[in-house]
Motif scaffolding. Structure first.
Motif, PDB file in Angstrom:
ATOM      1  N   SER A   1       0.633  -1.259   0.037  1.00 38.14           N
ATOM      2  CA  SER A   1      -0.097   0.015  -0.027  1.00 38.14           C
ATOM      3  C   SER A   1       0.962   1.412   0.079  1.00 38.14           C
ATOM      4  O   SER A   1       0.415   2.267  -0.604  1.00 38.14           O
ATOM      5  CB  SER A   1      -0.748  -0.001   1.241  1.00 38.14           C
TER       6      SER A   1
ATOM      7  N   ASN B   1      -6.674  -1.445  -6.086  1.00 33.71           N
ATOM      8  CA  ASN B   1      -7.674  -1.601  -5.206  1.00 33.71           C
ATOM      9  C   ASN B   1      -7.762  -0.081  -4.256  1.00 33.71           C
ATOM     10  O   ASN B   1      -6.773  -0.148  -3.271  1.00 33.71           O
ATOM     11  CB  ASN B   1      -7.631  -2.673  -4.321  1.00 33.71           C
ATOM     12  N   SER B   2      -8.618   0.592  -4.515  1.00 34.74           N
ATOM     13  CA  SER B   2      -8.409   1.755  -3.696  1.00 34.74           C
ATOM     14  C   SER B   2      -9.075   1.445  -1.935  1.00 34.74           C
ATOM     15  O   SER B   2      -8.728   2.514  -1.291  1.00 34.74           O
ATOM     16  CB  SER B   2      -9.797   2.604  -4.132  1.00 34.74           C
ATOM     17  N   LYS B   3      -9.639   0.314  -1.820  1.00 39.23           N
ATOM     18  CA  LYS B   3      -9.994   0.011  -0.488  1.00 39.23           C
ATOM     19  C   LYS B   3      -8.959  -0.804   0.112  1.00 39.23           C
ATOM     20  O   LYS B   3      -9.184  -1.401   1.221  1.00 39.23           O
ATOM     21  CB  LYS B   3     -11.236  -0.664  -0.549  1.00 39.23           C
TER      22      LYS B   3
ATOM     23  N   ASN C   1      -6.388  -0.137   2.232  1.00 36.44           N
ATOM     24  CA  ASN C   1      -6.025   0.303   3.608  1.00 36.44           C
ATOM     25  C   ASN C   1      -7.160  -0.150   4.536  1.00 36.44           C
ATOM     26  O   ASN C   1      -6.916  -0.609   5.543  1.00 36.44           O
ATOM     27  CB  ASN C   1      -5.852   1.764   3.724  1.00 36.44           C
ATOM     28  N   GLU C   2      -8.498  -0.073   4.099  1.00 36.22           N
ATOM     29  CA  GLU C   2      -9.575  -0.444   4.663  1.00 36.22           C
ATOM     30  C   GLU C   2      -9.599  -1.998   4.987  1.00 36.22           C
ATOM     31  O   GLU C   2      -9.867  -2.475   6.005  1.00 36.22           O
ATOM     32  CB  GLU C   2     -10.751  -0.004   4.080  1.00 36.22           C
ATOM     33  N   ARG C   3      -9.036  -2.677   3.932  1.00 41.99           N
ATOM     34  CA  ARG C   3      -9.138  -4.239   3.987  1.00 41.99           C
ATOM     35  C   ARG C   3      -7.952  -4.648   4.864  1.00 41.99           C
ATOM     36  O   ARG C   3      -8.095  -5.640   5.843  1.00 41.99           O
ATOM     37  CB  ARG C   3      -8.673  -4.666   2.586  1.00 41.99           C
TER      38      ARG C   3
ATOM     39  N   LEU D   1      -6.703   6.967   7.119  1.00 39.81           N
ATOM     40  CA  LEU D   1      -7.900   6.737   6.845  1.00 39.81           C
ATOM     41  C   LEU D   1      -8.769   8.125   7.369  1.00 39.81           C
ATOM     42  O   LEU D   1      -9.500   8.912   6.437  1.00 39.81           O
ATOM     43  CB  LEU D   1      -8.542   5.409   7.226  1.00 39.81           C
TER      44      LEU D   1
END
Length: 142
Positions: free
Chosen positions: A85, A100-102, A104-106, A136
């Motif tokens: 990331s 995958n823009s998500k 960090n959320e993952r 975030l």
């Protein structure tokens, strides 16, 4: 005087040769890409899913996959995904994940799973958690 300079020259040559031989026999450090490919291969062969699957699959599938792993393996995944990331690498392997823009959320999802199921985090994962919270939080502000 000449004997002294010859002795110094011989000593310098011996030291240089010694360092050269030492470098030859030292274990070569793996690059980030090699480490990630190794982890990815290990996950595929032992558990039938990959790092990429972990980063893209639904939450239910993610949790199902994580339940098969121990704390050390999950820690390795957290660290690897965080490294990806935050990488500036142009390599295809890294770019595949960074699309995958998500991501960090993952990673945060995996950390929360680890806290809930193992009741502890490694120092490294705790640091990543704090860093992700900060990242975030900044990305949400207008």
């Amino acid at each position: 005087m000449r004997n002294l300079s010859s002795a110094i020259l011989v000593e310098l040559m011996i030291n240089t040769l010694s360092e050269f031989i030492e470098r030859i026999f030292q274990k070569r450090k793996k690059t980030d890409s090699e480490k990630l490919n190794e982890l990815n291969s290990k996950l595929k062969t032992q558990f039938d899913f990959s790092l990429f699957d972990i980063s893209k699959n639904s939450s239910e599938t993610l949790l199902s996959n994580l339940e098969k792993l121990d704390l050390i393996q999950i820690d390795e995944i957290i660290f690897s995904l965080f490294k990806i990331s935050n990488s500036n690498s142009d390599q295809e392997f890294f770019q595949k994940f960074k699309s995958n823009s998500k991501l960090n959320e993952r990673i945060m999802e995996i950390i929360i799973f680890t806290e809930n199921n193992f009741n502890k985090l490694s120092l490294e994962s705790s640091n990543i958690k704090n860093s992700l919270k900060h990242q975030l939080r900044l990305s949400i502000k207008p």
